[in-house]
Design an enzyme around this catalytic site. Structure first.
Site, PDB file in Angstrom:
ATOM      1  N   ALA A  66      -0.364   1.814  -0.976  1.00  0.00           N
ATOM      2  CA  ALA A  66      -0.507   0.864  -2.081  1.00  0.00           C
ATOM      3  C   ALA A  66      -1.064  -0.454  -1.552  1.00  0.00           C
ATOM      4  O   ALA A  66      -0.846  -0.818  -0.398  1.00  0.00           O
ATOM      5  CB  ALA A  66       0.847   0.645  -2.754  1.00  0.00           C
ATOM      6  N   GLY A 109       1.606   5.050   0.192  1.00  0.00           N
ATOM      7  CA  GLY A 109       1.049   5.700  -0.992  1.00  0.00           C
ATOM      8  C   GLY A 109      -0.156   6.569  -0.665  1.00  0.00           C
ATOM      9  O   GLY A 109      -0.448   7.527  -1.394  1.00  0.00           O
ATOM     10  N   GLU A 112       1.344   9.704   0.250  1.00  0.00           N
ATOM     11  CA  GLU A 112       1.867  10.305  -0.988  1.00  0.00           C
ATOM     12  C   GLU A 112       0.728  10.920  -1.798  1.00  0.00           C
ATOM     13  O   GLU A 112       0.882  11.980  -2.402  1.00  0.00           O
ATOM     14  CB  GLU A 112       2.613   9.247  -1.798  1.00  0.00           C
ATOM     15  N   GLU A 132       7.066   2.125   4.175  1.00  0.00           N
ATOM     16  CA  GLU A 132       7.422   1.197   3.097  1.00  0.00           C
ATOM     17  C   GLU A 132       8.643   0.348   3.410  1.00  0.00           C
ATOM     18  O   GLU A 132       8.717  -0.827   3.034  1.00  0.00           O
ATOM     19  CB  GLU A 132       7.657   1.969   1.788  1.00  0.00           C
TER      20      GLU A 132
HETATM   21  N1  CO8 Z   1      -2.836  -3.060   1.349  1.00  0.00           N
HETATM   22  C1  CO8 Z   1      -3.775  -4.010   1.339  1.00  0.00           C
HETATM   23  N2  CO8 Z   1      -4.538  -4.309   2.408  1.00  0.00           N
HETATM   24  C2  CO8 Z   1      -4.307  -3.616   3.546  1.00  0.00           C
HETATM   25  C3  CO8 Z   1      -3.337  -2.617   3.644  1.00  0.00           C
HETATM   26  C4  CO8 Z   1      -2.577  -2.327   2.474  1.00  0.00           C
HETATM   27  N3  CO8 Z   1      -1.654  -1.357   2.414  1.00  0.00           N
HETATM   28  N4  CO8 Z   1      -3.338  -2.130   4.910  1.00  0.00           N
HETATM   29  C5  CO8 Z   1      -4.302  -2.794   5.560  1.00  0.00           C
HETATM   30  N5  CO8 Z   1      -4.896  -3.695   4.753  1.00  0.00           N
HETATM   31  C6  CO8 Z   1      -5.962  -4.624   5.066  1.00  0.00           C
HETATM   32  C7  CO8 Z   1      -5.544  -5.656   6.087  1.00  0.00           C
HETATM   33  O1  CO8 Z   1      -4.832  -6.702   5.477  1.00  0.00           O
HETATM   34  C8  CO8 Z   1      -6.873  -6.069   6.620  1.00  0.00           C
HETATM   35  O2  CO8 Z   1      -7.484  -6.970   5.720  1.00  0.00           O
HETATM   36  P1  CO8 Z   1      -8.113  -8.380   6.270  1.00  0.00           P
HETATM   37  O3  CO8 Z   1      -9.260  -7.946   7.135  1.00  0.00           O
HETATM   38  O4  CO8 Z   1      -8.537  -9.050   5.011  1.00  0.00           O
HETATM   39  O5  CO8 Z   1      -7.024  -9.058   7.036  1.00  0.00           O
HETATM   40  C9  CO8 Z   1      -7.688  -4.785   6.604  1.00  0.00           C
HETATM   41  O6  CO8 Z   1      -7.032  -3.924   5.689  1.00  0.00           O
HETATM   42  C10 CO8 Z   1      -7.731  -4.077   7.931  1.00  0.00           C
HETATM   43  O7  CO8 Z   1      -6.389  -3.963   8.399  1.00  0.00           O
HETATM   44  P2  CO8 Z   1      -6.049  -4.036   9.952  1.00  0.00           P
HETATM   45  O8  CO8 Z   1      -6.811  -5.156  10.595  1.00  0.00           O
HETATM   46  O9  CO8 Z   1      -4.584  -4.058  10.095  1.00  0.00           O
HETATM   47  O10 CO8 Z   1      -6.750  -2.701  10.433  1.00  0.00           O
HETATM   48  P3  CO8 Z   1      -6.236  -1.529  11.345  1.00  0.00           P
HETATM   49  O11 CO8 Z   1      -7.266  -0.473  11.348  1.00  0.00           O
HETATM   50  O12 CO8 Z   1      -5.789  -2.065  12.664  1.00  0.00           O
HETATM   51  O13 CO8 Z   1      -4.972  -0.980  10.493  1.00  0.00           O
HETATM   52  C11 CO8 Z   1      -2.645  -0.503  10.000  1.00  0.00           C
HETATM   53  C12 CO8 Z   1      -3.695  -0.917  11.049  1.00  0.00           C
HETATM   54  C13 CO8 Z   1      -1.561   0.202  10.793  1.00  0.00           C
HETATM   55  C14 CO8 Z   1      -3.163   0.457   8.956  1.00  0.00           C
HETATM   56  C15 CO8 Z   1      -2.109  -1.793   9.327  1.00  0.00           C
HETATM   57  O14 CO8 Z   1      -3.145  -2.392   8.571  1.00  0.00           O
HETATM   58  C16 CO8 Z   1      -0.927  -1.557   8.425  1.00  0.00           C
HETATM   59  O15 CO8 Z   1       0.188  -1.386   8.905  1.00  0.00           O
HETATM   60  N6  CO8 Z   1      -1.156  -1.584   7.086  1.00  0.00           N
HETATM   61  C17 CO8 Z   1      -0.078  -1.494   6.107  1.00  0.00           C
HETATM   62  C18 CO8 Z   1       0.404  -0.074   5.925  1.00  0.00           C
HETATM   63  C19 CO8 Z   1       1.557  -0.024   4.957  1.00  0.00           C
HETATM   64  O16 CO8 Z   1       2.559  -0.702   5.093  1.00  0.00           O
HETATM   65  N7  CO8 Z   1       1.419   0.841   3.914  1.00  0.00           N
HETATM   66  C20 CO8 Z   1       2.453   1.001   2.902  1.00  0.00           C
HETATM   67  C21 CO8 Z   1       2.156   0.119   1.731  1.00  0.00           C
HETATM   68  S1  CO8 Z   1       3.452   0.173   0.491  1.00  0.00           S
HETATM   69  C22 CO8 Z   1       3.166   1.631  -0.353  1.00  0.00           C
HETATM   70  O17 CO8 Z   1       2.234   2.353  -0.088  1.00  0.00           O
HETATM   71  C23 CO8 Z   1       4.118   2.056  -1.462  1.00  0.00           C
HETATM   72  C24 CO8 Z   1       4.694   0.893  -2.171  1.00  0.00           C
HETATM   73  C25 CO8 Z   1       5.632   1.305  -3.289  1.00  0.00           C
HETATM   74  C26 CO8 Z   1       4.856   1.875  -4.453  1.00  0.00           C
HETATM   75  C27 CO8 Z   1       5.740   2.050  -5.665  1.00  0.00           C
HETATM   76  C28 CO8 Z   1       4.966   2.620  -6.824  1.00  0.00           C
HETATM   77  C29 CO8 Z   1       5.797   2.673  -8.101  1.00  0.00           C
END
Ligand code: CO8
Length: 258
Positions: A66, A109, A112, A132
């Site tokens: 997400a 997500g 998922e 999450e």
């Molecule tokens: N959402 C938005 N932007 C994101 C996300 C995300 N989930 N993940 C990465 N990005 C963005 C970063 O902010 C970054 O943007 P910017 O360049 O503007 O700073 C860009 O993508 C690249 O990210 P990284 O530099 O970190 O790139 P990497 O290739 O090194 O990526 C990771 C490393 C491990 C992927 C790291 O980015 C990370 O940990 N991301 C978050 C992952 C995460 O926590 N996912 C879970 C999200 S919550 C969810 O999915 C469910 C919520 C509940 C839903 C309920 C529905 C009813």
């Protein structure tokens, strides 16, 4: 603009490839992206030329889940818009075979979403996680329910409670991944599977998918009864007659019913 969130290709006659395309956000699932994917799948369901779908990301990420920035700015309302809720429902209930091709991250997500598809093909560099709890939420798009069905309680608890990522080999060993291929080859392999599926009788394939999914919903006796009725439906099709006649005549079948 929303059209560019997902790129569409037709790599084979009966196969549609949908490629998530938010590279700067590692294919984070914004509400608009979910709505667009749902629209594509609704169209694919109605399009008799589509017999199987491949869902892919990029070499940097299948999807990181997400959109955290959208949740920060929009709060819970970002997750509960009718288009997002209806979109997830359309994705979860897509009636034709759909295969995820995963390189790099399949997280939150995004994972998922992969688990709503019928099988996951992964490059050996892929990483799977439900992180999450690290940001104060829980899997909310089916992760607590589908991951345990895919990998069992011990690994599901490990992934969901620690938030740690597992590599593709581990995901393959524990059953999350159906086919593990060298890095960079997940999409090509997923297309091969989709082509193989689309050579089979389309109505049989859809009935079989429906019956397998039913096993996650009902007790065994009810599932067996459901399967039997679905088999009777398949048996009544002209394509069943064609498939069996082709076997007897030692020729490839020509399936016409969609
Ligand atoms: N959402 C938005 N932007 C994101 C996300 C995300 N989930 N993940 C990465 N990005 C963005 C970063 O902010 C970054 O943007 P910017 O360049 O503007 O700073 C860009 O993508 C690249 O990210 P990284 O530099 O970190 O790139 P990497 O290739 O090194 O990526 C990771 C490393 C491990 C992927 C790291 O980015 C990370 O940990 N991301 C978050 C992952 C995460 O926590 N996912 C879970 C999200 S919550 C969810 O999915 C469910 C919520 C509940 C839903 C309920 C529905 C009813």
């Amino acid at each position: 603009m929303s059209e560019d969130l997902i790129l569409i290709e037709r790599p084979a006659e009966h196969v549609l490839l949908a490629r998530l395309n938010r590279p700067a956000a590692r294919n984070a699932l914004s509400g608009a992206l979910i709505a667009r994917l749902a629209e594509i799948l609704r169209d694919a369901s109605a399009d008799t030329s589509v017999r199987a779908v491949v869902l892919a990301g990029s070499d940097k990420a299948f999807s990181v889940g997400a959109d955290i920035k959208e949740m920060v700015s929009g709060g819970l309302a970002a997750l509960t818009t009718p288009s997002r809720v209806d979109g997830w429902y359309a994705i979860e209930t897509f009636d034709k075979p759909i295969i995820s091709a995963i390189e790099a991250y399949s997280l939150g997500g995004g994972n998922e979403l992969a688990m709503t598809t019928d099988m996951i093909v992964a490059g050996e560099n892929a990483m799977f996680g439900q992180p999450e709890v690290k940001i104060g939420v829980i899997p909310g798009d089916g992760g607590t329910q589908r991951l345990i069905r895919a990998v069992g309680k011990p690994m599901a608890m490990r992934m969901i409670l620690t938030g740690e990522f597992i590599d593709a080999a581990t995901a393959f060993t524990c059953g999350l991944v159906a086919d593990l291929v060298p890095a960079g080859q997940a999409e090509a392999r997923a297309i091969e599977h989709a082509v193989a599926i689309s050579a089979n009788a389309p109505i049989s394939v859809r009935l079989a998918k429906d019956a397998v999914l039913k096993a996650e919903e009902v007790p065994l006796t009810a599932g067996l009864a459901y399967e039997r009725k679905a088999m009777f439906v398949a048996f009544a099709t002209a394509d069943r007659a064609e498939g069996m006649q082709a076997f007897v005549e030692k020729r490839p079948p020509v399936y016409r019913e969609e």
